[in-house]
Design a protein around this motif. Structure first.
Motif, PDB file in Angstrom:
ATOM      1  N   LEU A 285      87.026  47.162  22.037  1.00 49.86           N
ATOM      2  CA  LEU A 285      86.778  47.056  23.474  1.00 49.86           C
ATOM      3  C   LEU A 285      86.968  45.618  23.953  1.00 49.86           C
ATOM      4  O   LEU A 285      87.518  45.377  25.034  1.00 49.86           O
TER       5      LEU A 285
ATOM      6  N   VAL B 248      79.784  50.266  28.600  1.00 47.80           N
ATOM      7  CA  VAL B 248      80.101  50.608  27.208  1.00 47.80           C
ATOM      8  C   VAL B 248      79.536  49.566  26.249  1.00 47.80           C
ATOM      9  O   VAL B 248      78.955  49.898  25.211  1.00 47.80           O
TER      10      VAL B 248
ATOM     11  N   THR C 112      83.325  48.738  31.512  1.00 46.73           N
ATOM     12  CA  THR C 112      83.309  47.927  30.295  1.00 46.73           C
ATOM     13  C   THR C 112      81.902  47.447  29.981  1.00 46.73           C
ATOM     14  O   THR C 112      81.440  47.517  28.836  1.00 46.73           O
TER      15      THR C 112
END
Length: 210
Positions: free
Chosen positions: A25, A198, A195
């Protein structure tokens, strides 16, 4: 180390590396923010940290964790706290000027020193308890105790580096494709918050795992 053991390791690492996690990520988000070329520093930081952990495995990381069981708990909380911090920072990131990659609509990526990009990637990776467990518990399972161990470790670490680096590049290239859609502030804000969510989710999952 028998050839079939090496192939088992290749398949296992290929699948583990493909699974989205904090490292992947981070590489993806850095590619979106800075462009593919400048995200290489993030890849290098993440991979360097993992190689340090694997080298520590050779030096007896698993023995240390068994001798000091509280150490892993400390590392787990530190890693979770850092992921939560990254989630908060991504959620609150300014979006007045959309970041773009090189060659996208003439916009320029924000200036972030390569050493900062490298350092952040390294910190995310080195503080990931699952990476520590991989180095301490998973990797040694593929070592044949009846043969010289150092060459086997060298082969496994090199194999891991190639596969992990391959997936970093796949995620970074995906980030470059996504960046073209993030030139408007509302879309960029949504991406930042997804983002951040997460990253925070990874942090909370680490806190929940025992």
């Amino acid at each position: 180390m028998a050839l079939h053991n090496w192939w088992l390791f290749v398949v296992a690492v290929f699948l583990l590396s493909a699974t989205p996690g904090p490292n992947m990520l981070h590489v993806l988000s850095r590619s979106v923010e800075l462009g593919y070329r400048r995200s290489v520093a993030a890849m290098a930081g993440c991979l360097t940290a993992l190689l340090c952990l694997l080298a520590a495995s050779v030096a007896g990381l698993s023995t240390l964790l068994h001798a000091m069981p509280g150490l892993f708990t400390i590392l787990r909380y530190a890693g979770a706290a850092y992921l939560l911090y990254l989630g908060y920072r991504a959620w609150r990131a300014p979006v007045e000027v959309a970041a773009a990659v090189e060659g996208t609509h003439g916009l320029s990526a924000p200036h972030v020193p390569a050493r900062t990009v490298f350092r952040t990637g390294f910190t995310i990776s080195i503080s990931n308890p699952k990476a520590i467990l991989f180095a301490a518990a998973f990797l040694p399972q593929f070592i044949d105790a009846g043969r010289p161990q150092l060459p086997q470790f060298a082969i496994l670490v090199a194999t891991f580096a190639v596969i992990e680096g391959l997936w970093y590049n796949i995620y970074a290239l995906g980030g470059r494709s996504i960046a073209a859609s993030l030139t408007r502030a509302p879309v960029k804000r949504l991406f930042n918050r997804l983002t951040g969510t997460v990253f925070a989710g990874f942090g909370l999952a680490l806190l929940a795992n025992r």
